[in-house]
Write a protein that holds these residues in place. Structure first.
Motif, mmCIF file in Angstrom:
data_model
loop_
_atom_site.group_PDB
_atom_site.id
_atom_site.type_symbol
_atom_site.label_atom_id
_atom_site.label_comp_id
_atom_site.label_asym_id
_atom_site.label_seq_id
_atom_site.Cartn_x
_atom_site.Cartn_y
_atom_site.Cartn_z
ATOM 1 N N UNK A 1 2.966 -5.152 -6.632
ATOM 2 C CA UNK A 1 2.291 -4.272 -5.682
ATOM 3 C C UNK A 1 0.920 -4.804 -5.262
ATOM 4 N N UNK A 2 0.285 -5.609 -6.105
ATOM 5 C CA UNK A 2 -1.105 -5.968 -5.842
ATOM 6 C C UNK A 2 -1.362 -7.443 -5.561
ATOM 7 N N UNK A 3 -0.346 -8.283 -5.715
ATOM 8 C CA UNK A 3 -0.536 -9.704 -5.446
ATOM 9 C C UNK A 3 0.478 -10.189 -4.414
ATOM 10 N N UNK A 4 0.183 -11.256 -3.677
ATOM 11 C CA UNK A 4 1.089 -11.754 -2.631
ATOM 12 C C UNK A 4 2.254 -12.561 -3.199
ATOM 13 N N UNK A 5 3.148 -11.872 -3.881
ATOM 14 C CA UNK A 5 4.298 -12.563 -4.479
ATOM 15 C C UNK A 5 5.566 -12.419 -3.638
ATOM 16 N N UNK A 6 5.636 -11.377 -2.814
ATOM 17 C CA UNK A 6 6.802 -11.197 -1.949
ATOM 18 C C UNK A 6 6.665 -12.073 -0.702
ATOM 19 N N UNK A 7 7.777 -12.571 -0.161
ATOM 20 C CA UNK A 7 7.704 -13.245 1.144
ATOM 21 C C UNK A 7 7.081 -12.301 2.177
ATOM 22 N N UNK A 8 6.348 -12.859 3.130
ATOM 23 C CA UNK A 8 5.596 -12.041 4.076
ATOM 24 C C UNK A 8 6.480 -11.064 4.838
ATOM 25 N N UNK A 9 7.646 -11.515 5.281
ATOM 26 C CA UNK A 9 8.519 -10.630 6.055
ATOM 27 C C UNK A 9 9.066 -9.492 5.190
ATOM 28 N N UNK A 10 9.346 -9.788 3.937
ATOM 29 C CA UNK A 10 9.823 -8.736 3.031
ATOM 30 C C UNK A 10 8.698 -7.746 2.766
ATOM 31 N N UNK A 11 7.479 -8.250 2.564
ATOM 32 C CA UNK A 11 6.335 -7.354 2.367
ATOM 33 C C UNK A 11 6.153 -6.448 3.573
ATOM 34 N N UNK A 12 6.205 -7.036 4.785
ATOM 35 C CA UNK A 12 5.968 -6.262 6.007
ATOM 36 C C UNK A 12 6.985 -5.151 6.170
ATOM 37 N N UNK A 13 8.212 -5.387 5.703
ATOM 38 C CA UNK A 13 9.278 -4.396 5.855
ATOM 39 C C UNK A 13 9.356 -3.426 4.687
ATOM 40 N N UNK A 14 8.533 -3.646 3.653
ATOM 41 C CA UNK A 14 8.618 -2.834 2.443
ATOM 42 C C UNK A 14 7.625 -1.686 2.469
ATOM 43 N N UNK A 15 7.630 -0.909 1.376
ATOM 44 C CA UNK A 15 6.689 0.199 1.225
ATOM 45 C C UNK A 15 5.353 -0.264 0.640
ATOM 46 N N UNK A 16 5.271 -1.528 0.215
ATOM 47 C CA UNK A 16 4.078 -2.003 -0.491
ATOM 48 C C UNK A 16 2.803 -1.870 0.338
ATOM 49 N N UNK A 17 2.798 -2.225 1.648
ATOM 50 C CA UNK A 17 1.551 -2.058 2.407
ATOM 51 C C UNK A 17 1.014 -0.628 2.428
ATOM 52 N N UNK A 18 1.890 0.349 2.293
ATOM 53 C CA UNK A 18 1.415 1.732 2.265
ATOM 54 C C UNK A 18 0.697 2.050 0.953
ATOM 55 N N UNK A 19 0.997 1.276 -0.096
ATOM 56 C CA UNK A 19 0.326 1.455 -1.384
ATOM 57 C C UNK A 19 -0.890 0.559 -1.522
ATOM 58 N N UNK A 20 -0.832 -0.602 -0.894
ATOM 59 C CA UNK A 20 -1.908 -1.572 -1.016
ATOM 60 C C UNK A 20 -2.155 -2.221 0.340
ATOM 61 N N UNK A 21 -3.070 -1.656 1.091
ATOM 62 C CA UNK A 21 -3.359 -2.177 2.433
ATOM 63 C C UNK A 21 -3.983 -3.565 2.382
ATOM 64 N N UNK A 22 -4.580 -3.917 1.240
ATOM 65 C CA UNK A 22 -5.223 -5.210 1.131
ATOM 66 C C UNK A 22 -4.280 -6.375 1.331
ATOM 67 N N UNK A 23 -3.018 -6.234 0.920
ATOM 68 C CA UNK A 23 -2.039 -7.302 1.124
ATOM 69 C C UNK A 23 -1.718 -7.467 2.605
ATOM 70 N N UNK A 24 -1.500 -6.356 3.302
ATOM 71 C CA UNK A 24 -1.184 -6.428 4.732
ATOM 72 C C UNK A 24 -2.335 -7.021 5.523
ATOM 73 N N UNK A 25 -3.577 -6.832 5.035
ATOM 74 C CA UNK A 25 -4.742 -7.353 5.743
ATOM 75 C C UNK A 25 -4.868 -8.867 5.623
ATOM 76 N N UNK A 26 -4.004 -9.500 4.835
ATOM 77 C CA UNK A 26 -4.047 -10.955 4.677
ATOM 78 C C UNK A 26 -3.021 -11.669 5.551
#
Length: 487
Positions: free
Chosen positions: A335-360
């Protein structure tokens, strides 16, 4: 009576080293965070409108090594690792043995906010070490009755003002806790009063700069409160549950209750009301939700003592605690580190929990779009200037643009005081959410494109306009102060 055990160097060092290795492994994934882009571009100065000098100085120092995210993040990783040792020392100070110190080190190292502030270089990265360290010095001063720890606490507080003035909140919470539960006599000692004087003395150059520039930190605090207060007051309570992580929040609860009930912890009982005071100050200030983390980590360190006592009694309980620790680490890493591929992160619920990842994500793509619009505008007016709505956009252009001959300006925070467009500017490329505020100041404004990373990532920039505006209705000397803003 509290019995101090030896420091469990093996597991504590292993936790700190594993954290540094992990943070460096992911340091180049995704891209810069907007705050990092800002710190990277700020010119060297004694102070800035929105902060003192330390974090921008650290950011600029990393440019000597490489102008890449992994280099910029090295100080944050080192600070996070250092804070792991400090938290384990706090556990030791209140009587925690090898198991308790191990739980504290590994649980804190993979805590939610530890991973966030250890991965991205920001002012809170420095606070990871400084705030628990100040508390450690005070705890030692009270428990060991040795004056030197007061002096070290005062020195740490004074130096911390060169990172953020928020250390004043920590001092207020600690003093309030001592007043409420004691031992109050320590505040009448020469060492305590001398340490307070030392803190002020060390901070004097910073105070002089603030006074000479009209106390901009006060204006910055008011702006943050105006923008964030409702959100902060809504989210502070639930955020407390996840600052370390929802799985290990039980250790925080155990620490808080233990401070109130255990006779041997009476000399440090002030930590419990200090935690409450810090939460109250956060709610009153309404600026940022993460302010209590420095004390949450301390309460967690204390709570690892009863957690270790629970785990030690039977094998099933030990297995339960070990399993909980493993689950805690795995969840927080995802949830807090950039371990997921970017496209998977963008399509997941993680940015709603941690906006800091989406801001990268997306900065280089956004700059390419801005450059294309700028090139077209430059063909009509060679004197075109790019006006960004925030420091992230300005920092991204400073790092990635191919149009080095085009000035980039922003009215956001410290950038607003570095100067606006040249007086004869007639055409500006306006980027971001400020367009609605800016458009009325020009004869014409037309949207040429919208920022698109190609991944529909849920961040502050995605979908924002890139517009070409011409014919300012008043001169820049009067217009620029209107466009400056703090947030």
């Amino acid at each position: 009576m509290i019995i101090r055990r030896p420091l469990a160097w093996g597991p504590v060092a292993a936790a700190a080293v594993s954290l540094v290795v992990l943070l460096n492994l992911v340091g180049q994934r995704y891209g810069y965070h907007r705050d990092e882009l800002y710190f990277r571009m700020l010119p060297a100065a004694w102070g800035y409108t929105d902060q003192p000098l330390l974090t921008p100085l650290l950011a600029r120092a990393t440019l000597l090594l490489a102008d890449e995210p992994w280099a910029l993040r090295l100080p944050a990783a080192g600070l996070a690792a250092g804070s792991v040792v400090v938290v384990a020392l706090l556990t030791r100070e209140v009587g925690g043995g090898r198991l308790a110190q191990s739980l504290a080190a590994w649980g804190y190292a993979y805590g939610t906010f530890t991973l966030n502030f250890g991965h991205i270089l920001m002012t809170a990265s420095v606070d990871l070490v400084v705030w628990p360290l100040v508390v450690l010095f005070v705890v030692r001063a009270v428990l060991r009755q040795q004056d030197r720890w007061w002096w070290l606490a005062g020195l740490a507080v004074g130096l911390s003002t060169y990172n953020k003035w928020l250390v004043v909140l920590l001092v207020s919470a600690v003093v309030g806790g001592l007043l409420l539960t004691g031992p109050r006599r320590v505040m009448l000692s020469r060492a305590f009063l001398g340490a307070a004087a030392l803190a002020v003395l060390v901070a004097v150059p910073n105070l002089v700069w603030q006074a000479g520039h009209g106390w901009p930190q006060l204006a910055m605090g008011e702006a943050l409160s105006a923008n964030n207060a409702d959100t902060v007051r809504l989210l502070t309570a639930p955020t407390l549950l996840v600052m370390i992580g929802p799985v290990l929040f039980v250790a925080c609860a155990a620490g808080f209750v233990g401070l109130l009930r255990r006779p041997e912890w009476r000399p440090v009982r002030w930590l419990a009301p200090a935690m409450v005071i810090m939460v109250m100050l956060t709610l009153v200030a309404g600026a940022q939700v993460h302010y209590p983390y420095g004390l949450v980590s301390v309460i967690f360190a204390v709570g690892c003592v009863p957690a270790a006592e629970f785990a030690r009694t039977t094998r099933p309980r030990l297995a339960l605690v070990a399993g909980g620790l493993a689950l805690h680490a795995a969840l927080n890493v995802v949830i807090n580190l950039p371990v997921l591929p970017e496209r998977i992160l963008a399509a997941s619920f993680v940015p709603s929990l941690n906006t800091g990842l989406a801001e990268q994500i997306g900065w280089d793509d956004y700059v390419q779009q801005i450059d294309r619009v700028t090139a077209a505008a430059q063909a009509d007016d060679p004197g075109v200037v790019v006006l960004t709505s925030n420091y992230g956009e300005a920092g991204a252009l400073d790092r990635y643009t191919t149009h080095r001959d085009v000035p980039v300006v922003s009215g956001h925070n410290a950038l607003g005081y570095l100067g606006g467009p040249p007086p004869d500017t007639r055409t500006v490329v306006v980027v971001g959410a400020q367009l609605s505020r800016v458009a009325g100041e020009f004869t014409t404004c037309s949207v040429a494109d919208r920022l698109d990373s190609g991944m529909a990532v849920d961040n502050e920039e995605e979908g924002q306009p890139i517009a070409v505006c011409t014919g300012p209705k008043r001169d820049w000397a009067r217009l620029w102060p209107v466009l400056r803003h703090l947030s």
